[in-house]
Scaffold this motif. Sequence first.
Motif, PDB file in Angstrom:
ATOM      1  N   ARG A  51      -4.399   2.780   4.157  1.00 47.95           N
ATOM      2  CA  ARG A  51      -4.836   2.352   2.653  1.00 47.95           C
ATOM      3  C   ARG A  51      -5.428   3.209   2.034  1.00 47.95           C
ATOM      4  O   ARG A  51      -6.297   4.093   2.394  1.00 47.95           O
ATOM      5  CB  ARG A  51      -5.981   1.019   2.972  1.00 47.95           C
ATOM      6  N   VAL A  52      -5.034   3.576   0.784  1.00 49.59           N
ATOM      7  CA  VAL A  52      -5.467   4.383  -0.198  1.00 49.59           C
ATOM      8  C   VAL A  52      -5.722   3.826  -1.510  1.00 49.59           C
ATOM      9  O   VAL A  52      -5.190   2.899  -2.062  1.00 49.59           O
ATOM     10  CB  VAL A  52      -4.333   5.552  -0.577  1.00 49.59           C
ATOM     11  N   SER A  53      -6.748   4.205  -2.389  1.00 46.71           N
ATOM     12  CA  SER A  53      -6.818   3.943  -3.613  1.00 46.71           C
ATOM     13  C   SER A  53      -6.712   5.050  -4.559  1.00 46.71           C
ATOM     14  O   SER A  53      -6.806   6.184  -4.453  1.00 46.71           O
ATOM     15  CB  SER A  53      -8.404   3.462  -3.725  1.00 46.71           C
ATOM     16  N   VAL A  54      -5.743   4.754  -5.412  1.00 46.67           N
ATOM     17  CA  VAL A  54      -4.928   5.867  -6.425  1.00 46.67           C
ATOM     18  C   VAL A  54      -5.482   5.460  -7.743  1.00 46.67           C
ATOM     19  O   VAL A  54      -5.131   4.029  -8.147  1.00 46.67           O
ATOM     20  CB  VAL A  54      -3.552   5.708  -6.214  1.00 46.67           C
ATOM     21  N   THR A  98       1.057  -2.972  -8.178  1.00 46.90           N
ATOM     22  CA  THR A  98       0.238  -3.313  -6.888  1.00 46.90           C
ATOM     23  C   THR A  98      -0.977  -3.908  -7.186  1.00 46.90           C
ATOM     24  O   THR A  98      -1.464  -3.942  -8.202  1.00 46.90           O
ATOM     25  CB  THR A  98      -0.141  -2.148  -6.087  1.00 46.90           C
ATOM     26  N   SER A  99      -1.632  -4.690  -6.417  1.00 43.53           N
ATOM     27  CA  SER A  99      -3.128  -5.183  -6.683  1.00 43.53           C
ATOM     28  C   SER A  99      -3.511  -5.541  -5.274  1.00 43.53           C
ATOM     29  O   SER A  99      -3.105  -5.432  -4.365  1.00 43.53           O
ATOM     30  CB  SER A  99      -2.818  -6.669  -7.357  1.00 43.53           C
ATOM     31  N   ALA A 100      -4.616  -6.036  -5.690  1.00 45.52           N
ATOM     32  CA  ALA A 100      -5.686  -6.120  -4.244  1.00 45.52           C
ATOM     33  C   ALA A 100      -4.792  -7.223  -3.527  1.00 45.52           C
ATOM     34  O   ALA A 100      -5.154  -7.369  -2.212  1.00 45.52           O
ATOM     35  CB  ALA A 100      -7.127  -6.502  -4.728  1.00 45.52           C
ATOM     36  N   LYS A 101      -4.390  -8.509  -4.052  1.00 45.29           N
ATOM     37  CA  LYS A 101      -3.645  -9.519  -3.327  1.00 45.29           C
ATOM     38  C   LYS A 101      -2.380  -9.105  -2.728  1.00 45.29           C
ATOM     39  O   LYS A 101      -2.296  -9.667  -1.878  1.00 45.29           O
ATOM     40  CB  LYS A 101      -3.945 -10.663  -4.382  1.00 45.29           C
ATOM     41  N   ALA A 102      -1.874  -8.320  -3.569  1.00 45.43           N
ATOM     42  CA  ALA A 102      -0.343  -7.890  -3.054  1.00 45.43           C
ATOM     43  C   ALA A 102      -0.173  -6.528  -3.014  1.00 45.43           C
ATOM     44  O   ALA A 102       0.086  -5.827  -4.218  1.00 45.43           O
ATOM     45  CB  ALA A 102       0.702  -8.707  -4.081  1.00 45.43           C
ATOM     46  N   VAL A 103      -0.535  -5.874  -1.960  1.00 45.60           N
ATOM     47  CA  VAL A 103      -0.882  -4.361  -2.060  1.00 45.60           C
ATOM     48  C   VAL A 103       0.764  -3.801  -1.760  1.00 45.60           C
ATOM     49  O   VAL A 103       1.327  -4.140  -0.831  1.00 45.60           O
ATOM     50  CB  VAL A 103      -1.772  -3.798  -0.855  1.00 45.60           C
ATOM     51  N   SER A 150     -19.781  10.872 -11.169  1.00 45.01           N
ATOM     52  CA  SER A 150     -18.831  10.077 -10.308  1.00 45.01           C
ATOM     53  C   SER A 150     -17.406   9.603 -11.158  1.00 45.01           C
ATOM     54  O   SER A 150     -17.480  10.098 -12.501  1.00 45.01           O
ATOM     55  CB  SER A 150     -19.513   8.677 -10.127  1.00 45.01           C
ATOM     56  N   ASP A 151     -16.311   9.289 -10.628  1.00 43.36           N
ATOM     57  CA  ASP A 151     -15.263   9.087 -11.077  1.00 43.36           C
ATOM     58  C   ASP A 151     -15.132   7.650 -11.750  1.00 43.36           C
ATOM     59  O   ASP A 151     -15.308   6.894 -10.924  1.00 43.36           O
ATOM     60  CB  ASP A 151     -14.218   9.472 -10.140  1.00 43.36           C
ATOM     61  N   HIS A 152     -14.874   7.676 -12.988  1.00 42.01           N
ATOM     62  CA  HIS A 152     -14.758   6.316 -13.405  1.00 42.01           C
ATOM     63  C   HIS A 152     -13.284   5.710 -13.588  1.00 42.01           C
ATOM     64  O   HIS A 152     -13.236   4.788 -14.511  1.00 42.01           O
ATOM     65  CB  HIS A 152     -15.579   6.317 -14.876  1.00 42.01           C
ATOM     66  N   ALA A 153     -12.363   6.382 -13.042  1.00 45.54           N
ATOM     67  CA  ALA A 153     -11.076   6.019 -13.230  1.00 45.54           C
ATOM     68  C   ALA A 153     -11.005   4.711 -12.419  1.00 45.54           C
ATOM     69  O   ALA A 153     -11.464   4.424 -11.495  1.00 45.54           O
ATOM     70  CB  ALA A 153     -10.049   7.112 -12.627  1.00 45.54           C
ATOM     71  N   VAL A 154      -9.965   3.837 -12.995  1.00 39.93           N
ATOM     72  CA  VAL A 154      -9.528   2.649 -12.297  1.00 39.93           C
ATOM     73  C   VAL A 154      -8.740   2.786 -11.097  1.00 39.93           C
ATOM     74  O   VAL A 154      -7.525   3.202 -11.451  1.00 39.93           O
ATOM     75  CB  VAL A 154      -9.184   1.660 -13.347  1.00 39.93           C
ATOM     76  N   LEU A 155      -9.115   2.540  -9.986  1.00 40.34           N
ATOM     77  CA  LEU A 155      -8.312   2.540  -8.638  1.00 40.34           C
ATOM     78  C   LEU A 155      -7.696   1.486  -8.385  1.00 40.34           C
ATOM     79  O   LEU A 155      -8.408   0.310  -8.507  1.00 40.34           O
ATOM     80  CB  LEU A 155      -9.193   3.278  -7.641  1.00 40.34           C
ATOM     81  N   VAL A 156      -6.409   1.614  -7.975  1.00 36.03           N
ATOM     82  CA  VAL A 156      -5.574   0.525  -7.394  1.00 36.03           C
ATOM     83  C   VAL A 156      -5.008   0.716  -5.750  1.00 36.03           C
ATOM     84  O   VAL A 156      -4.775   2.023  -5.612  1.00 36.03           O
ATOM     85  CB  VAL A 156      -4.264   0.244  -8.144  1.00 36.03           C
ATOM     86  N   PRO A 157      -5.174  -0.055  -5.206  1.00 40.06           N
ATOM     87  CA  PRO A 157      -4.738   0.054  -3.740  1.00 40.06           C
ATOM     88  C   PRO A 157      -3.122   0.205  -3.532  1.00 40.06           C
ATOM     89  O   PRO A 157      -2.294  -0.477  -4.288  1.00 40.06           O
ATOM     90  CB  PRO A 157      -5.143  -0.966  -2.972  1.00 40.06           C
ATOM     91  N   TYR A 158      -2.879   1.041  -2.403  1.00 43.77           N
ATOM     92  CA  TYR A 158      -1.348   1.179  -1.967  1.00 43.77           C
ATOM     93  C   TYR A 158      -1.640   1.331  -0.396  1.00 43.77           C
ATOM     94  O   TYR A 158      -2.466   1.932  -0.045  1.00 43.77           O
ATOM     95  CB  TYR A 158      -0.963   2.499  -2.329  1.00 43.77           C
ATOM     96  N   ASP A 159      -0.431   0.874   0.513  1.00 45.03           N
ATOM     97  CA  ASP A 159      -0.491   1.060   1.854  1.00 45.03           C
ATOM     98  C   ASP A 159       0.551   1.815   2.278  1.00 45.03           C
ATOM     99  O   ASP A 159       1.749   1.848   1.629  1.00 45.03           O
ATOM    100  CB  ASP A 159      -0.072  -0.355   2.349  1.00 45.03           C
ATOM    101  N   LEU A 160       0.180   3.098   2.884  1.00 43.39           N
ATOM    102  CA  LEU A 160       1.060   4.147   3.315  1.00 43.39           C
ATOM    103  C   LEU A 160       1.737   3.838   4.615  1.00 43.39           C
ATOM    104  O   LEU A 160       0.876   3.581   5.671  1.00 43.39           O
ATOM    105  CB  LEU A 160       0.647   5.471   3.114  1.00 43.39           C
ATOM    106  N   ILE A 161       2.808   3.452   4.919  1.00 43.10           N
ATOM    107  CA  ILE A 161       3.426   2.897   6.226  1.00 43.10           C
ATOM    108  C   ILE A 161       4.102   4.322   6.968  1.00 43.10           C
ATOM    109  O   ILE A 161       4.775   4.807   6.630  1.00 43.10           O
ATOM    110  CB  ILE A 161       4.358   1.747   5.845  1.00 43.10           C
ATOM    111  N   THR A 162       3.643   4.378   8.092  1.00 41.51           N
ATOM    112  CA  THR A 162       4.187   5.428   8.858  1.00 41.51           C
ATOM    113  C   THR A 162       4.090   5.200  10.425  1.00 41.51           C
ATOM    114  O   THR A 162       3.284   4.359  11.030  1.00 41.51           O
ATOM    115  CB  THR A 162       3.556   6.622   8.806  1.00 41.51           C
TER     116      THR A 162
END
Length: 313
Positions: free
Chosen positions: A82-85, A129-134, A31-43
């Motif tokens: 929504r992506v986790s990066v 970015t954060s979970a509350k303010a993507v 498993s990948d143990h990297a810390v992921l943060v969310p981003y929203d891609l708009i198209t």
Amino acid sequence: MMENKSHAFLAGVFTIGLAILVLFSIFWFSSDHAVLVPYDLITRSTVNGLGPQADVKYRGLDVGKVDSIRFDPAVPGQIIVRVSVDQNAPITTTTYATLSFQGVTGIGYVQLDDTTAQNGGQPSPHLPTSAKAVARIAMRAGFFEELEKRGDSLLTQLETIMDSLGNMFQADNRRDLMEAIRSVHTTANDYSRLAHAIEPAVRQLPQVTENLNATLASTRRLTQELASPDGTVLRTVDSVGRNLQGAADSVQSAAAGISQDTLPQVNGLARDARQTVRSIDRAANQFNDSPRSVLFGGPAATPGPGEPGFSPP
């Protein structure tokens, strides 16, 4: 019997525990143990081939996964991906996303890139970015989408090209084209005959070149002889100059001798000759006046003043 059962129970418990530990280890290391943060891609474009758990890559490197794809409730027709990066990915304010496809499988993935990185400028600030303010990232049209948009234009241009080709290969144009091809063929034959005609001259070129090189070498040697003060040519010219100077001195000496010795004698002879001519002239005049004087001598001279027998006129 009880000991055998207790040993069998302990062996079973140990085996089950070992299996659980092995599975946990496999899960942990895979498993990948990297810390992921969310981003929203708009198209507003289509996202064919893109689904949840699709890869997210930053300039070809895996940095995350797609979490979900949904419509934007606030903007009709707009899609939010929504992506986790990985939080260590260099996501900046100038980062943008495109939809790409893996090989010929047609499986879509998200490709992230940066405008500043492409232009070689200074990096832009990190996009927080954060979970509350993507934070949101614009998603641009990919290659295939651009190709689809320009398909009608390409088809129109293709039709225009085909019409032009059809017009070019009409009867008159075909005839002109065949005439041009025949002209080219004739020209090629003429060039071939010309090549055969100049082949003897081409074969003689090495000998001509060798002769020219020999001539240049001789010219170079002559130039060196002329430039050298001790050369044969300059020595010969110097000797001839000295001989000419001697001859000139001799001629000058002879001219001086003639002027000093011979000319005075010639002048004396000329005076004597003139006196002789005058004497002969007087004798001829006297003979004409008195031919008897040849036999009896000339008449006596008339006495001058102071002489005996002088009588004044």
